[in-house]
Design a protein around this motif. Structure first.
Motif, PDB file in Angstrom:
ATOM      1  N   PRO A  39      -1.858   7.825   4.165  1.00 47.88           N
ATOM      2  CA  PRO A  39      -1.061   8.834   3.467  1.00 47.88           C
ATOM      3  C   PRO A  39      -1.797   9.388   2.253  1.00 47.88           C
ATOM      4  CG  PRO A  39       0.286   6.924   4.005  1.00 47.88           C
ATOM      5  CD  PRO A  39      -1.121   6.556   4.342  1.00 47.88           C
ATOM      6  N   PHE A  40      -1.698  10.705   2.076  1.00 43.63           N
ATOM      7  CA  PHE A  40      -2.397  11.354   0.972  1.00 43.63           C
ATOM      8  C   PHE A  40      -1.523  12.474   0.439  1.00 43.63           C
ATOM      9  CE2 PHE A  40      -5.752  14.266  -0.722  1.00 43.63           C
ATOM     10  CZ  PHE A  40      -6.164  13.433  -1.748  1.00 43.63           C
TER      11      PHE A  40
ATOM     12  N   LEU B 218       4.028  11.621   3.431  1.00 45.58           N
ATOM     13  CA  LEU B 218       4.160  10.255   3.951  1.00 45.58           C
ATOM     14  C   LEU B 218       4.727  10.269   5.359  1.00 45.58           C
ATOM     15  CD1 LEU B 218       4.149   7.162   3.671  1.00 45.58           C
ATOM     16  CD2 LEU B 218       6.401   7.354   2.550  1.00 45.58           C
ATOM     17  N   GLU B 219       5.803  11.006   5.558  1.00 45.42           N
ATOM     18  CA  GLU B 219       6.397  11.067   6.895  1.00 45.42           C
ATOM     19  C   GLU B 219       5.485  11.781   7.877  1.00 45.42           C
ATOM     20  OE1 GLU B 219       8.437  10.824  10.275  1.00 45.42           O
ATOM     21  OE2 GLU B 219       8.792   9.650   8.445  1.00 45.42           O
ATOM     22  N   GLN B 220       4.839  12.839   7.449  1.00 45.01           N
ATOM     23  CA  GLN B 220       3.910  13.542   8.340  1.00 45.01           C
ATOM     24  C   GLN B 220       2.812  12.598   8.820  1.00 45.01           C
ATOM     25  OE1 GLN B 220       3.422  16.956   9.429  1.00 45.01           O
ATOM     26  NE2 GLN B 220       5.599  17.214   8.935  1.00 45.01           N
ATOM     27  N   TRP B 221       2.314  11.749   7.936  1.00 43.46           N
ATOM     28  CA  TRP B 221       1.274  10.798   8.335  1.00 43.46           C
ATOM     29  C   TRP B 221       1.855   9.714   9.238  1.00 43.46           C
ATOM     30  CZ3 TRP B 221       0.259   5.601   7.991  1.00 43.46           C
ATOM     31  CH2 TRP B 221      -1.027   5.212   8.336  1.00 43.46           C
TER      32      TRP B 221
ATOM     33  N   HIS C 246       0.212   8.547  -5.399  1.00 42.08           N
ATOM     34  CA  HIS C 246       0.107   9.672  -4.464  1.00 42.08           C
ATOM     35  C   HIS C 246      -1.149   9.569  -3.597  1.00 42.08           C
ATOM     36  CE1 HIS C 246       2.669  12.069  -7.603  1.00 42.08           C
ATOM     37  NE2 HIS C 246       3.249  10.957  -7.177  1.00 42.08           N
ATOM     38  N   THR C 247      -1.738   8.414  -3.589  1.00 44.43           N
ATOM     39  CA  THR C 247      -2.834   8.040  -2.710  1.00 44.43           C
ATOM     40  C   THR C 247      -2.822   6.519  -2.649  1.00 44.43           C
ATOM     41  OG1 THR C 247      -5.219   8.264  -2.318  1.00 44.43           O
ATOM     42  CG2 THR C 247      -4.515   7.959  -4.591  1.00 44.43           C
ATOM     43  N   VAL C 248      -3.590   5.936  -1.735  1.00 45.19           N
ATOM     44  CA  VAL C 248      -3.685   4.475  -1.666  1.00 45.19           C
ATOM     45  C   VAL C 248      -5.024   4.082  -2.275  1.00 45.19           C
ATOM     46  CG1 VAL C 248      -3.675   2.434  -0.187  1.00 45.19           C
ATOM     47  CG2 VAL C 248      -2.281   4.425   0.433  1.00 45.19           C
ATOM     48  N   PRO C 249      -5.034   3.602  -3.523  1.00 48.82           N
ATOM     49  CA  PRO C 249      -6.311   3.301  -4.176  1.00 48.82           C
ATOM     50  C   PRO C 249      -7.001   2.095  -3.538  1.00 48.82           C
ATOM     51  CG  PRO C 249      -4.511   3.487  -5.780  1.00 48.82           C
ATOM     52  CD  PRO C 249      -3.889   3.392  -4.424  1.00 48.82           C
ATOM     53  N   ALA C 250      -8.345   2.164  -3.526  1.00 50.11           N
ATOM     54  CA  ALA C 250      -9.133   1.009  -3.121  1.00 50.11           C
ATOM     55  C   ALA C 250      -8.895  -0.112  -4.146  1.00 50.11           C
ATOM     56  CB  ALA C 250     -10.609   1.395  -3.065  1.00 50.11           C
TER      57      ALA C 250
ATOM     58  N   ALA D 114       0.830  -1.202   0.000  1.00 50.61           N
ATOM     59  CA  ALA D 114       0.000   0.000   0.000  1.00 50.61           C
ATOM     60  C   ALA D 114       0.869   1.258   0.000  1.00 50.61           C
ATOM     61  CB  ALA D 114      -0.941   0.009   1.197  1.00 50.61           C
ATOM     62  N   ILE D 115       1.975   1.230   0.734  1.00 51.61           N
ATOM     63  CA  ILE D 115       2.876   2.383   0.743  1.00 51.61           C
ATOM     64  C   ILE D 115       3.527   2.556  -0.633  1.00 51.61           C
ATOM     65  CG2 ILE D 115       5.008   3.300   1.743  1.00 51.61           C
ATOM     66  CD1 ILE D 115       4.165   2.035   4.393  1.00 51.61           C
TER      67      ILE D 115
END
Length: 613
Positions: free
Chosen positions: A317-318, A600-603, A169-173, A161-162
């Motif tokens: 992450p977004f 990513l790091e902020q999340w 730049h997002t985690v798609p369903a 997922a990462i």
């Protein structure tokens, strides 16, 4: 705003008190971002617990059946007694009862004290539903945060997922950032029966490419559909509109004026950076429709202040930086007393407005040339005999052919940042060994070729409805508005507008390389000429520009990337090259990857153990 979380417990050892206690914790977590959580539980051999306090939630419980419907849907065209009527329909039609719901919604239905469960979301994916099957039953919620509050929830991060986040730049369903947790896709349902879980689709868009309706009739249908979509989206709320100055937001501002009978309140963000500021067009639209217009120029300091808030509010992450200007628009609207904003998302996808549609149409023409001409003449000439000549026309021709011979949808990813750098250059070897590099393009292929036999523009539309809208733009705007304290609606994504788009011929969307062919013709007497002629821009953020000039933003980014190095996800030498060489060469292009890594790091810093611990 509202949300829902629940726990279907099939463990006979679970008692009513423990289930309600677990749900209370989930509900408190959900309430961090949703004003009115709804918590549901069913225990095997026990009772049903439910709590609801939101106007947008309809709940019904009787005779061992419990239903909760939230959002702003209609059931067979009616909004009254939604949950009760859906319960009756579900018992007759099963999961296909969802096809009777229209508009933005999510639904949960239970029977037999948790032995049967149905979850579903709307056709565009405006609402979300996360779920996880565990030994004790099924956890579900409208946010991942609600699931994480449950002691049975899986908390291990999913490396794939990462990786997908770094690609999209997002985690798609259907994936989520947590291993073993999943998310419903647009038009999808989940059924859980006596310990068995399955997913399926109750709706898929059906194109009618051969339809030949006269333009005058189509125009009348379109304007009527647009007006009813805006009227219903606005409802009785104090409603305003985002206004970027593009065709979609300008159209909605004008239609809001028509349905409300008063000056529409509109909100725009500007940037004091050449090439990024679109305020001139927003002002043209505002004057044209007599709007009560509000503007804010966002600074690098505003961006730095918003970054931690956006990361903290994100389920996973977004990396869409446009969440920042959308957030400040929502703040302005809330201060002004607005409770709902209209977003123009979906117009580009439904009516052929993305520049890449025209670009891909040009590339696809190469495939239409006779194979002998391509393989015997053009390619040997350009890459063989003339391959060593470094002339601009030849370079351009070679680049065209190199792109054109790539199969779709991989051709769309020609400029994908992770691919351009190379995963091996970006990712730590240990992390890279745990992921499937081909998974993202595999997802795209599965979606794209569902429409095999359709025109290029409609296959791309299907792809964009899933990945550009449901997984990215809708999530961005909903997140920004949630943080800003206002509701949001998307009139272009009404079910009626989706159906209208599916009836348009491919040439109505893209005529040669002319984007939005029908849309612009239908609105040529409605929108100002300057807006009809302008190129798409929107609320793009000049992050790369500010990164080189603002010390406060630089400090935040450098601290974030320094911590990210310790996690052994991204190679330290790539981060150094990115910050000290690449961003200086092309701030806008490489600044996007800086933003993606920083977020990513902020999340991670707010959701998992600190780096190096």
């Amino acid at each position: 705003m509202s949300g829902l979380c629940g726990y279907v417990a099939t463990d006979a050892a679970a008692d009513s008190g423990s289930v309600k206690q677990l749900l209370a914790g989930m509900g408190r977590t959900l309430a961090r971002f949703d004003d009115s959580p709804v918590c549901i539980a069913a225990e095997r051999g026990g009772g049903i617990a439910v709590a609801a306090s939101a106007d947008s939630v309809s709940v019904h419980g009787a005779d061992g059946v419990l239903v909760a419907v939230w959002g702003r849907p209609l059931l067979n065209g009616c909004a009254e007694n939604l949950a009760e009527r859906f319960a009756a329909l579900w018992l007759i039609k099963g999961a296909q009862a969802c096809s009777a719901l229209s508009g933005p919604f999510a639904v949960c239905a239970m029977a037999e004290a948790g032995e049967q469960l149905l979850l579903a979301i709307d056709r565009s994916g405006v609402h979300a539903m996360h779920y996880q099957q565990v030994r004790q039953g099924v956890l579900f919620g409208s946010s991942a945060a609600a699931l994480q509050a449950h002691p049975h929830a899986l908390t291990a991060l999913d490396p794939q997922a990462i990786y997908n986040y770094l690609y999209f730049h997002t985690v798609p369903a259907p994936r989520t950032v947590y291993r073993g947790q999943r998310r419903l896709q647009p038009g999808e349902y989940l059924q859980y029966r006596h310990g068995h879980l399955q997913t399926g689709s109750y709706w898929q868009i059906e194109y009618q490419e051969q339809a030949a309706t006269p333009f005058s009739e189509l125009k009348q249908q379109f304007l009527a559909t647009l007006e009813s979509s805006v009227r219903r989206s606005a409802g009785s709320a104090s409603t305003g509109a985002f206004l970027s100055g593009g065709t979609d937001s300008s159209t909605l501002a004008g239609m809001l004026a028509s349905v409300s009978g008063s000056a529409p309140r509109t909100y725009s963000i500007g940037f004091d950076v050449a090439g990024y500021d679109e305020m001139r067009y927003a002002r043209i639209a505002a004057r044209h429709f007599g709007a009560d217009h509000h503007e804010l120029y966002v600074t690098a300091g505003d961006v730095a202040a918003a970054i931690p808030r956006i990361a903290a509010a994100s389920d996973q992450p977004f990396g869409n930086s446009s969440a920042v200007p959308a957030y400040y628009c929502a703040n302005m609207a809330r201060t002004d007393g607005v409770t709902r904003l209209l977003g123009g998302d979906g117009g580009d996808e439904l009516f052929g407005g993305n520049e890449r549609y025209a670009h891909q149409a040009v590339l696809s023409r190469y495939e239409q040339l006779p194979s002998a001409l391509r393989q015997v003449a053009l390619e040997p000439l350009l890459f063989g005999l003339a391959g060593g000549l470094d002339l601009a026309p030849l370079r351009k021709a070679r680049s065209y052919i190199e792109q054109a011979v790539m199969p779709m949808p991989a051709r769309l990813e020609t400029y994908n940042l992770l691919q351009r750098y190379g995963p091996g250059e970006v990712l730590h070897p240990d992390f890279l060994s745990r992921v499937d590099e081909s998974a993202p393009i595999g997802q795209l292929n599965d979606c794209y070729w569902q429409g095999d036999g359709l025109s290029l523009i409609n296959r791309m539309q299907t792809l964009d409805l899933r990945y550009t809208l449901a997984d990215n733009d809708l999530r961005k705007v909903r997140l920004a508005c949630e943080l800003g304290g206002v509701d949001v609606a998307f009139p272009f994504l009404s079910d009626e507008m989706l159906a209208f788009s599916a009836r348009l011929s491919p040439k109505d969307k893209l005529n040669g390389t002319r984007l939005r062919y029908f849309f612009k013709r239908a609105l040529q007497d409605y929108l100002p000429g300057a807006i009809l002629r302008k190129k798409k821009h929107g609320f793009g953020l000049p992050f790369g520009h500010w990164l080189q000039r603002d010390a406060g933003l630089q400090g935040l980014v450098l601290d974030s990337l320094s911590d990210l190095k310790k996690r052994q996800i991204i190679r330290a030498d790539f981060i150094e090259r990115l910050m000290h060489t690449l961003v200086a060469e092309h701030p806008a292009y490489h600044g996007t990857m800086v933003w993606v890594l920083m977020m990513l790091e902020q999340w991670l810093a707010r959701s998992v153990a600190p780096a190096g611990k």
